[in-house]
Scaffold this active site. Structure first.
Site, short mmCIF file in Angstrom:
data_model
loop_
_atom_site.label_atom_id
_atom_site.label_comp_id
_atom_site.label_asym_id
_atom_site.label_seq_id
_atom_site.Cartn_x
_atom_site.Cartn_y
_atom_site.Cartn_z
N SER A 154 102.10 73.40 38.14
CA SER A 154 100.97 72.48 38.18
C SER A 154 100.08 72.75 36.98
CB SER A 154 100.17 72.66 39.47
OG SER A 154 99.35 73.82 39.38
N ASP A 155 99.14 71.85 36.73
CA ASP A 155 98.06 72.13 35.80
C ASP A 155 96.99 72.90 36.57
OD1 ASP A 155 96.40 72.16 33.55
OD2 ASP A 155 96.86 70.08 33.03
N TRP A 156 95.91 73.26 35.89
CA TRP A 156 94.85 74.10 36.45
C TRP A 156 94.30 73.47 37.74
CZ3 TRP A 156 92.95 78.69 34.14
CH2 TRP A 156 91.78 79.22 34.70
#
Length: 751
Positions: free
Chosen positions: A277-279
């Protein structure tokens, strides 16, 4: 893609070899095979459920990381570790864990580590996969020297809207250029010792209104034709992982989008690496409105195909309970862990010694890395206009006034996402001009005229006095670093502050003047384009900005960059791109009821692929090898390119096509191949460009590639305004299903 030899690159490549004993040797990924799969399965069979989930947990340096999480097997990957001492400490703790599984160490290494190269959008202007690969390899070698082994790059997001701040991290608006450069960057990172995490999958570069993080609506056929090819190229080049995008795509957030992450990436493309995932991207599924809480968000993300949770802490908190409750099959967790472990084995992490904690990034920049950064930067500069041949600086000039705050902005010239870049390492533009001028006995005066944002122009009078006392004026303005990058969307792309007013006053001095623009995207120039005869787009050039800019301004190197995106006249034209579809009412100048604005020209200020040189190039003798094409063949076009000027130079030969009659409306122009060549004054080269016939088709919504019988118009030249040179005929219609592609549309350029 073939590229002619470029001055200095062989020497830089040799420098990479010579620095081998000093830098950690880049380890190529091992070929997938039964031995790795056996080791993965044996290790997986020994793991508890909690240890499995720990491998899916990606935590940043600082809170919420507890160092004991590493020794307890609760962190399979770590990010923002950028010192050898911290990496070595984490590696030692991992060896204390029960299974001794080495962690990944990730960092945003986009355009350099300590030595900063041009930002990716600027790098794209070089139209050179060779340079992209070189820059990525240097960045990787520096980062891997201190123990980083994974980069959250390259960004493969195609964007047609310069309002979006993150356009600076990508390659612009064209899928063929994007695919070539994305693949080159993946390969360069790997050669230098970093595994790539290609981002942001997918559609992130087309947010509504150019607003970062906003939703995107892209038909699936358009996804296959335009937005997915660079990602597919990354997969084919060996990207170890992908990063899911923040945005919702057609109402379905990418972080929970099974069509993207499973059907396309793994099913159609056969990708065997992992997806992160991204942040806090998984937690944001609650904000998107498709999950009621963290547990549901974790469940939806892993079932869609997100293997690793970056900074969300939701997998580690909820997945064991979700598995035990039967809502997530343990086999799904096993497969996610298998992908992560497989990647670690491919990278050789289990067999690699720990990093030497005494290593420091202050070992860089080296003379070799500076030379590489300078060589790359000067090929990225785009000469937008040069009326009256104001540039290069004439030999008769004995004094130069360098005006503008960005001429002496060591931090800003690095651009956003500069990893471990230090402004103290920078050679500013004014310093580069001074060094070059000193050797010619030229006096240099510098006056900023205004502050970085040009809100306070109290220094204008001093700047005007410096200009009046000088033979030549170099103005350096544009976007300071804080106005570009993530979370830097702009509703108005006009030159910020009082820059236009300052430039107008400089023009009124009557002195020969050239404008060097710094920034991460096209800026609306308005009257400036009329008042300033010579404009050089320098992007964010990096550590060696000064020497590189001076090389071009003084004519030691002729500019050779080409625009990787369309440059608008006004912000209201956006999104704006060259490969648009035709309309039923094409523009007629004297007919209001055709495609046009009533208050602005319909055309861009500068088109895609545009870029001038200090010399001129002529095209002649274009010929198609075959006028009739069948499945499995290639469109082959040859053309003579002559340097008709008195200076050596480089030209980007560009091949475009149009399918004028099809079952679906097709773009007015599509770039399909390009080659950058070097020509001495008076020299002619014959260039041959090849395009597989499969790349002349288009996709249906289900991913089927359709190549229809009929005419294909062919254009060859130095920009998207290239003239038609011929027409080919596709003999028969054929289809290639999504799972049966013999040649990816992401890599149509002849090798």
């Amino acid at each position: 893609m073939r590229l002619s030899d470029v001055h200095g690159l062989a020497r830089l490549a040799l420098a990479l070899v010579l620095t081998g004993p000093f830098l950690p040797q880049a380890k190529a990924q091992e070929a997938p095979g039964p031995s790795i799969e056996r080791r993965v399965n044996e290790l997986l069979g020994r793991m508890t459920l909690e240890e499995k989930v720990g491998q899916l947990n990606l935590v940043s340096h600082g809170p919420p990381l507890r160092w004991e999480d590493i020794s307890e097997g609760k962190a399979g990957a770590l990010l923002n570790f950028n010192s050898a001492q911290d990496v070595a400490r984490a590696q030692a703790l991992a060896r204390q864990s029960r299974l001794k599984i080495p962690p990944l160490f990730g960092l945003d290494v986009l355009h350099g580590f300590r030595t900063q190269f041009p930002l990716p959008l600027g790098e794209a202007a070089a139209f050179s996969p060779r340079l992209s690969r070189l820059a990525a390899e240097w960045a990787a070698r520096e980062a891997s020297y201190v123990g980083v082994n994974w980069t959250f790059a390259p960004m493969a997001d195609l964007s047609r809207d310069s309002r979006w701040g993150r356009i600076v991290e990508g390659f612009g608006e064209d899928p063929v250029l994007g695919a070539a450069l994305t693949a080159a960057r993946v390969e360069g990172f790997r050669d230098g010792g970093l595994a790539a995490s290609t981002k942001h999958f997918a559609g992130y570069g087309a947010p509504q209104g150019g607003r970062d993080y906003d939703t995107t609506y892209i038909p699936r056929a358009e996804m296959y034709d335009t937005y997915l090819p660079p990602f597919r190229a990354a997969a084919e080049a060996g990207s170890a992982s992908f990063m899911a995008a923040f945005n919702a795509l057609n109402g379905e957030p990418s972080t929970a989008n099974g069509w993207l992450l499973t059907d396309v990436l793994r099913g159609q493309w056969g990708f065997t690496g992992f997806v992160t995932s991204d942040w806090v991207g998984i937690g944001e599924l609650v904000n998107h409105g498709i999950a009621a809480d963290g547990a549901e968000a974790a469940r939806k993300a892993i079932l869609a195909g997100v293997d690793m949770d970056m900074m969300g802490q939701l997998y580690i908190k909820h997945l064991p309970d979700e598995v035990r409750a039967g809502r997530v099959p343990e086999s799904v967790v096993d497969e996610a862990v298998r992908r992560v472990l497989r990647t670690k084995f491919h990278m050789g992490l289990f067999d690699r010694p720990d990093i030497d904690p005494s290593r420091l990034d202050s070992a860089f920049p080296t003379p070799e890395s500076r030379e590489a950064a300078r060589a790359v930067a000067r090929e990225t500069f785009v000469l937008l206009q040069n009326r009256g041949d104001v540039l290069p600086v004439p030999a008769s000039a004995r004094s130069i006034a360098v005006i503008g705050p960005l001429a002496d902005a060591p931090q800003d010239q690095l651009g956003p996402h500069a990893a471990r870049g230090h402004k103290e390492d920078s050679v500013t533009i004014v310093e580069g001009i001074r060094r070059r001028a000193q050797g010619s006995g030229i006096t240099v005066r510098h006056a900023p005229a205004c502050d970085l944002l040009c809100r306070d122009a109290s220094g204008l009078q001093a700047a005007l006095e410096a200009a009046r006392q000088s033979d030549f004026v170099i103005a350096v303005f544009g976007e300071p670093q804080e106005l570009s990058g993530e979370a830097a969307s702009r509703a108005d792309l006009a030159l910020n502050g009082k820059q236009a007013e300052v430039l107008e006053e400089l023009a009124r001095t009557g002195k020969p003047i050239a404008l060097v623009l710094m920034g991460g995207r096209p800026q609306v120039l308005g009257p400036v384009a009329e008042r300033i005869p010579a404009i050089l787009m320098a992007w964010y050039p990096g550590t060696e900005a000064g020497p590189a800019v001076a090389d071009v301004l003084f004519g030691d190197v002729s500019p050779s960059g080409k625009l990787p995106l369309t440059w608008p006249r006004s912000t209201g034209q956006l999104p704006l791109y060259y490969n648009r579809l035709p309309t039923g009412r094409p523009t007629l100048p004297n007919n209001r009821f055709t495609l046009q604005y009533i208050d602005e020209a319909i055309t861009p200020l500068y088109p895609f692929g545009w870029g001038l040189s200090y010399t001129n190039f002529a095209y002649s003798g274009a010929a198609l090898a075959k006028a009739q094409l069948s499945e499995g063949e290639a469109l082959e076009v040859s053309v003579n390119v002559t340097n008709t000027g008195a200076r050596d130079g480089q030209e980007v030969v560009q091949l475009y096509i149009r399918d004028p009659v099809a079952s679906r409306s097709r773009p007015l122009r599509q770039l399909k191949a390009f080659e950058k060549i070097a020509l001495k004054a008076g020299e002619t080269k014959r260039v041959t460009l090849r395009v597989p016939v499969e790349s002349l088709g288009f996709h249906l919504d289900d991913g089927t590639l359709l190549v229809e019988a009929g005419a294909i118009q062919v254009f060859v030249g130095g920009s998207s305004l290239a003239e038609q040179v011929g027409e080919a005929e596709i003999a028969q219609t054929f289809r290639i299903p999504p799972m049966g592609r013999r040649a990816s549309a992401s890599s149509p350029i002849a090798q």
